[in-house]
Design a protein around this motif. Sequence first.
Motif, PDB file in Angstrom:
ATOM      1  N   LEU A   1       0.821  -1.211   0.000  1.00 28.15           N
ATOM      2  CA  LEU A   1       0.000   0.000   0.000  1.00 28.15           C
ATOM      3  C   LEU A   1       0.853   1.259   0.000  1.00 28.15           C
ATOM      4  CD1 LEU A   1      -2.667  -1.107   2.638  1.00 28.15           C
ATOM      5  CD2 LEU A   1      -2.816  -1.250   0.144  1.00 28.15           C
ATOM      6  N   GLY A   2       2.171   1.083  -0.043  1.00 30.39           N
ATOM      7  CA  GLY A   2       3.077   2.225  -0.035  1.00 30.39           C
ATOM      8  C   GLY A   2       3.243   2.836   1.340  1.00 30.39           C
ATOM      9  N   ALA A   3       2.913   2.093   2.386  1.00 32.68           N
ATOM     10  CA  ALA A   3       3.014   2.583   3.765  1.00 32.68           C
ATOM     11  C   ALA A   3       4.078   1.806   4.518  1.00 32.68           C
ATOM     12  CB  ALA A   3       1.671   2.462   4.475  1.00 32.68           C
ATOM     13  N   SER A   4       4.637   2.446   5.530  1.00 33.53           N
ATOM     14  CA  SER A   4       5.658   1.806   6.354  1.00 33.53           C
ATOM     15  C   SER A   4       5.649   2.432   7.743  1.00 33.53           C
ATOM     16  CB  SER A   4       7.045   1.972   5.714  1.00 33.53           C
ATOM     17  OG  SER A   4       7.377   3.342   5.618  1.00 33.53           O
ATOM     18  N   LEU A   5       6.419   1.824   8.637  1.00 33.54           N
ATOM     19  CA  LEU A   5       6.586   2.381   9.978  1.00 33.54           C
ATOM     20  C   LEU A   5       7.404   3.663   9.842  1.00 33.54           C
ATOM     21  CD1 LEU A   5       6.160   1.896  13.059  1.00 33.54           C
ATOM     22  CD2 LEU A   5       8.438   0.887  13.054  1.00 33.54           C
ATOM     23  N   LEU A   6       6.798   4.781  10.205  1.00 33.98           N
ATOM     24  CA  LEU A   6       7.458   6.079  10.037  1.00 33.98           C
ATOM     25  C   LEU A   6       7.999   6.649  11.344  1.00 33.98           C
ATOM     26  CD1 LEU A   6       4.981   7.827   7.564  1.00 33.98           C
ATOM     27  CD2 LEU A   6       7.138   6.664   7.035  1.00 33.98           C
ATOM     28  N   TYR A   7       7.467   6.202  12.464  1.00 37.97           N
ATOM     29  CA  TYR A   7       7.876   6.831  13.720  1.00 37.97           C
ATOM     30  C   TYR A   7       7.648   5.884  14.888  1.00 37.97           C
ATOM     31  CZ  TYR A   7       8.283  10.387  17.382  1.00 37.97           C
ATOM     32  OH  TYR A   7       8.672  11.105  18.481  1.00 37.97           O
ATOM     33  N   MET A   8       8.646   5.843  15.775  1.00 37.36           N
ATOM     34  CA  MET A   8       8.510   5.165  17.068  1.00 37.36           C
ATOM     35  C   MET A   8       8.581   6.254  18.133  1.00 37.36           C
ATOM     36  SD  MET A   8       8.165   1.811  16.839  1.00 37.36           S
ATOM     37  CE  MET A   8       8.529   1.335  18.528  1.00 37.36           C
ATOM     38  N   VAL A   9       7.565   6.304  18.994  1.00 35.15           N
ATOM     39  CA  VAL A   9       7.558   7.285  20.073  1.00 35.15           C
ATOM     40  C   VAL A   9       8.624   6.868  21.084  1.00 35.15           C
ATOM     41  CG1 VAL A   9       6.182   8.354  21.901  1.00 35.15           C
ATOM     42  CG2 VAL A   9       5.093   7.702  19.738  1.00 35.15           C
ATOM     43  N   PRO A  10       9.496   7.764  21.493  1.00 30.46           N
ATOM     44  CA  PRO A  10      10.492   7.410  22.506  1.00 30.46           C
ATOM     45  C   PRO A  10       9.798   6.867  23.766  1.00 30.46           C
ATOM     46  CG  PRO A  10      11.049   9.511  21.503  1.00 30.46           C
ATOM     47  CD  PRO A  10       9.675   9.150  21.024  1.00 30.46           C
ATOM     48  N   GLU A  11      10.299   5.743  24.264  1.00 29.31           N
ATOM     49  CA  GLU A  11       9.647   5.066  25.389  1.00 29.31           C
ATOM     50  C   GLU A  11       9.598   5.922  26.645  1.00 29.31           C
ATOM     51  OE1 GLU A  11      10.829   0.958  25.894  1.00 29.31           O
ATOM     52  OE2 GLU A  11      10.690   0.608  23.733  1.00 29.31           O
ATOM     53  N   GLN A  12      10.450   6.930  26.760  1.00 33.05           N
ATOM     54  CA  GLN A  12      10.386   7.806  27.929  1.00 33.05           C
ATOM     55  C   GLN A  12       9.076   8.589  27.966  1.00 33.05           C
ATOM     56  OE1 GLN A  12      13.720   9.248  26.058  1.00 33.05           O
ATOM     57  NE2 GLN A  12      13.173  11.424  26.146  1.00 33.05           N
ATOM     58  N   TYR A  13       8.366   8.680  26.814  1.00 37.01           N
ATOM     59  CA  TYR A  13       7.090   9.390  26.744  1.00 37.01           C
ATOM     60  C   TYR A  13       5.892   8.456  26.791  1.00 37.01           C
ATOM     61  CZ  TYR A  13      10.049  13.251  25.349  1.00 37.01           C
ATOM     62  OH  TYR A  13      11.025  14.208  25.314  1.00 37.01           O
ATOM     63  N   THR A  14       6.146   7.145  26.824  1.00 37.97           N
ATOM     64  CA  THR A  14       5.048   6.170  26.784  1.00 37.97           C
ATOM     65  C   THR A  14       4.992   5.292  28.020  1.00 37.97           C
ATOM     66  OG1 THR A  14       6.373   4.459  25.713  1.00 37.97           O
ATOM     67  CG2 THR A  14       5.236   6.049  24.259  1.00 37.97           C
ATOM     68  N   GLY A  15       5.789   5.597  29.012  1.00 42.25           N
ATOM     69  CA  GLY A  15       5.826   4.735  30.192  1.00 42.25           C
ATOM     70  C   GLY A  15       6.490   3.402  29.915  1.00 42.25           C
ATOM     71  N   GLY A  16       7.334   3.368  28.897  1.00 46.45           N
ATOM     72  CA  GLY A  16       8.050   2.139  28.558  1.00 46.45           C
ATOM     73  C   GLY A  16       7.373   1.284  27.508  1.00 46.45           C
ATOM     74  N   ALA A  17       6.203   1.681  27.054  1.00 42.29           N
ATOM     75  CA  ALA A  17       5.490   0.914  26.028  1.00 42.29           C
ATOM     76  C   ALA A  17       6.062   1.207  24.648  1.00 42.29           C
ATOM     77  CB  ALA A  17       4.004   1.262  26.046  1.00 42.29           C
ATOM     78  N   LYS A  18       6.016   0.210  23.768  1.00 45.07           N
ATOM     79  CA  LYS A  18       6.389   0.408  22.370  1.00 45.07           C
ATOM     80  C   LYS A  18       5.177   0.967  21.639  1.00 45.07           C
ATOM     81  CE  LYS A  18       9.708  -3.367  22.239  1.00 45.07           C
ATOM     82  NZ  LYS A  18      10.004  -4.702  21.675  1.00 45.07           N
ATOM     83  N   VAL A  19       5.364   2.104  20.976  1.00 49.60           N
ATOM     84  CA  VAL A  19       4.295   2.756  20.214  1.00 49.60           C
ATOM     85  C   VAL A  19       4.895   3.206  18.890  1.00 49.60           C
ATOM     86  CG1 VAL A  19       2.642   4.665  20.151  1.00 49.60           C
ATOM     87  CG2 VAL A  19       3.166   3.544  22.341  1.00 49.60           C
ATOM     88  N   GLY A  20       4.323   2.733  17.794  1.00 45.94           N
ATOM     89  CA  GLY A  20       4.833   3.092  16.483  1.00 45.94           C
ATOM     90  C   GLY A  20       3.720   3.444  15.525  1.00 45.94           C
ATOM     91  N   GLY A  21       4.022   4.366  14.594  1.00 47.39           N
ATOM     92  CA  GLY A  21       3.024   4.840  13.647  1.00 47.39           C
ATOM     93  C   GLY A  21       3.388   4.545  12.202  1.00 47.39           C
TER      94      GLY A  21
END
Length: 131
Positions: free
Chosen positions: A26-46
Amino acid sequence: MIDHLGIIVSDFDASKAFYDKAMAPLGASLLYMVPEQYTGGAKVGGYGRDRPVFWLSDSTDKPKSTQHVAFTARSRAEVDAFHAAALAAGGRDNGAPGLRPHYHPNYYGAFVFDPDGNNVEAVCHDPEVNP
């Protein structure tokens, strides 16, 4: 109307591997991972084409309910390629590529279940282009 959407996944790395492959056609990919210091240690990616619009967030608990999300494909060939890539990445078939005229005459979609059982779709609303 929707700016971005996020889902909770039970195994971020497994879901990332799935979506890396399923989104590529679809021409999409993982563009950003939120630094874990801002997520309470959780992995969050967009994921997205130009900016992150579809987000994965990990959780130690299996999600209690599943979601449905449909991604816009730019052609019917992208729908076909999405379905094939998602199945090759371990997704389970939930509807082969094809017309769904009960939605409208040019609704061409394909459905798979991701590793958490979410119903993921790629859809093209354009008429078939003659080769």
